[in-house]
Design a protein around this motif. Structure first.
Motif, short mmCIF file in Angstrom:
data_model
loop_
_atom_site.label_atom_id
_atom_site.label_comp_id
_atom_site.label_asym_id
_atom_site.label_seq_id
_atom_site.Cartn_x
_atom_site.Cartn_y
_atom_site.Cartn_z
N GLY A 198 -24.44 35.05 -1.30
CA GLY A 198 -23.80 35.21 -2.60
C GLY A 198 -22.38 35.72 -2.49
O GLY A 198 -21.54 35.47 -3.38
N LYS A 199 -22.05 36.42 -1.40
CA LYS A 199 -20.69 36.93 -1.18
C LYS A 199 -19.79 35.87 -0.55
O LYS A 199 -18.60 36.12 -0.32
N GLY A 200 -20.38 34.69 -0.25
CA GLY A 200 -19.58 33.61 0.31
C GLY A 200 -19.62 33.48 1.81
O GLY A 200 -18.75 32.83 2.41
N PHE A 201 -20.62 34.09 2.47
CA PHE A 201 -20.68 34.08 3.93
C PHE A 201 -21.75 33.12 4.48
O PHE A 201 -22.14 33.24 5.64
N GLY A 202 -22.19 32.17 3.68
CA GLY A 202 -23.26 31.28 4.11
C GLY A 202 -22.95 30.48 5.35
O GLY A 202 -23.86 30.13 6.13
N GLN A 203 -21.67 30.15 5.57
CA GLN A 203 -21.31 29.33 6.73
C GLN A 203 -20.84 30.18 7.92
O GLN A 203 -20.40 29.64 8.94
N HIS A 204 -20.95 31.49 7.79
CA HIS A 204 -20.67 32.39 8.92
C HIS A 204 -21.92 32.51 9.80
O HIS A 204 -23.01 32.09 9.42
N ASP A 205 -21.73 33.13 10.98
CA ASP A 205 -22.87 33.38 11.84
C ASP A 205 -23.89 34.24 11.10
O ASP A 205 -23.51 35.15 10.35
N TRP A 206 -25.14 33.99 11.33
CA TRP A 206 -26.19 34.66 10.57
C TRP A 206 -26.22 36.17 10.78
O TRP A 206 -26.74 36.91 9.95
N THR A 207 -25.60 36.65 11.86
CA THR A 207 -25.56 38.10 12.09
C THR A 207 -24.52 38.79 11.21
O THR A 207 -24.32 40.00 11.32
N ILE A 208 -23.88 38.03 10.32
CA ILE A 208 -22.95 38.62 9.36
C ILE A 208 -23.63 39.66 8.48
O ILE A 208 -22.98 40.53 7.89
N VAL A 209 -24.95 39.62 8.43
CA VAL A 209 -25.70 40.56 7.56
C VAL A 209 -25.51 42.02 7.98
O VAL A 209 -25.85 42.93 7.22
N ALA A 210 -24.95 42.26 9.18
CA ALA A 210 -24.67 43.63 9.62
C ALA A 210 -23.18 43.95 9.53
O ALA A 210 -22.74 44.98 10.05
N ASN A 211 -22.41 43.10 8.87
CA ASN A 211 -20.96 43.25 8.86
C ASN A 211 -20.53 44.57 8.21
O ASN A 211 -19.49 45.14 8.56
N ASP A 212 -21.30 45.06 7.26
CA ASP A 212 -20.93 46.31 6.59
C ASP A 212 -21.08 47.52 7.49
O ASP A 212 -20.60 48.60 7.17
N LEU A 213 -21.73 47.35 8.64
CA LEU A 213 -21.92 48.45 9.58
C LEU A 213 -20.91 48.45 10.71
O LEU A 213 -20.85 49.40 11.48
N ARG A 214 -20.15 47.40 10.82
CA ARG A 214 -19.20 47.28 11.94
C ARG A 214 -18.07 48.30 11.82
O ARG A 214 -17.63 48.63 10.73
N ASP A 215 -17.60 48.78 12.97
CA ASP A 215 -16.47 49.70 13.00
C ASP A 215 -15.19 48.95 12.65
O ASP A 215 -15.02 47.81 13.03
#
Length: 300
Positions: A283-300
């Motif tokens: 829903g945020k527009g990341f459907g065509q990114h790598d599936w591990t994008i789901v942890a992006n909010d935790l990245r430094d």
């Protein structure tokens, strides 16, 4: 003052220290049995007195009063339930502490609790060292598995020889007080998630008529565990705009898992939540990114 017993054997002197051990659950009782086999004199206590008394047949001396259990001991080992039980038991036992006694706590606790206890007991003239473990009862008995330590280097260095014989590997994590507690909780979180991942994997397999042998047969040929290191590195530092597996496609497969389980009448524990998180990132527009994008909010 602490007491020691010196035994002469084959014209050599062996020093056996008197140690106290508080908490005679499956882990604590097997630690005590192993210590007895190594020649330590053990004084034991448990809230349910019968569990401590059961160790007397192995050579330990059981006490019903925790203050008596720690008298004369220069090392006080602890395996209890949580922060609250450790704090309560140590406070009660402290009336019997010998001057300079060292408390070694193997309980899985919070990082804050370990930090606070280290400072508190130091202010009282005692040393508190947290040493949580990745060990089960059998590991405690045969000195295998892993033990974690961090904190004041001089204390860790002093205790390293005696802690090393209790475990297969003593993992030293540096001078940061409480880091061992944090690493233990992080590791346990993986183990909990791992168990539930296997549960849902089994549920999806069973819903489609597959067996445990089918699962094991696949994992013996294709080992998903080999991907852990690379997956974590990609998830936390890789370029996720260049996918190896698009989130949209991973979500499509996740829907197939859910449909198979529903059709087969099996209950899933974590996959429905995973689907929800995936939908949020799509829903945020990341459907065509790598599936591990789901942890992006935790990245430094």
């Amino acid at each position: 003052m602490s007491r020691k017993i010196v035994v002469l054997l084959n014209k050599k002197a062996f020093t056996m220290s008197i140690k106290a051990f508080l908490g005679m659950g499956l882990l604590g009782s097997n630690f005590v049995k192993a210590m007895l086999r190594r020649g330590d004199t053990m004084q034991v206590w448990n809230r349910t007195a019968s569990k401590a008394a059961a160790l007397e047949s192995d050579g330990a001396k059981a006490f019903s009063d925790v203050r008596d259990a720690v008298k004369g001991a220069n090392r006080i080992h602890v395996t209890l339930k949580d922060d609250a039980s450790v704090d309560a038991v140590l406070e009660q036992a402290s009336a019997g502490f010998s001057p300079g006694a060292i408390i070694i706590d193997h309980t899985t606790t919070s990082k804050d609790g370990a930090v606070q206890r280290t400072a508190y007991w130091k202010s009282k003239g005692y040393t508190y060292q947290h040493a949580p473990v990745f060990m089960g009862p059998s590991n405690a008995l045969d000195a295998s598995g892993y033990m974690l330590v961090s904190g004041e280097p001089s204390v860790v260095d002093q205790l390293t020889p005696e802690l090393s014989v209790m475990t297969g590997k003593l993992i030293q994590l540096g001078a940061e007080t409480g880091k061992a507690a944090a690493m233990k909780l992080m590791g346990n979180s993986f183990l909990v998630c791992f168990a539930f991942t296997l549960r849902d994997t089994y549920a999806v397999a069973k819903a489609q008529g597959l067996t445990v042998d089918d699962i094991l047969g696949l994992f013996q040929t294709w080992n998903p565990g080999a991907q852990v290191e690379g997956r974590l590195k990609r998830m936390t530092s890789g370029d996720l705009s260049k996918p190896s597996w698009e989130l949209d496609m991973a979500r499509k497969d996740t829907n197939l898992f859910l449909e198979a389980a529903e059709k087969g009448g099996t209950h899933l524990s974590i996959l429905p939540t995973i689907a929800t998180v995936m939908d949020e990132w799509i829903g945020k527009g990341f459907g065509q990114h790598d599936w591990t994008i789901v942890a992006n909010d935790l990245r430094d």
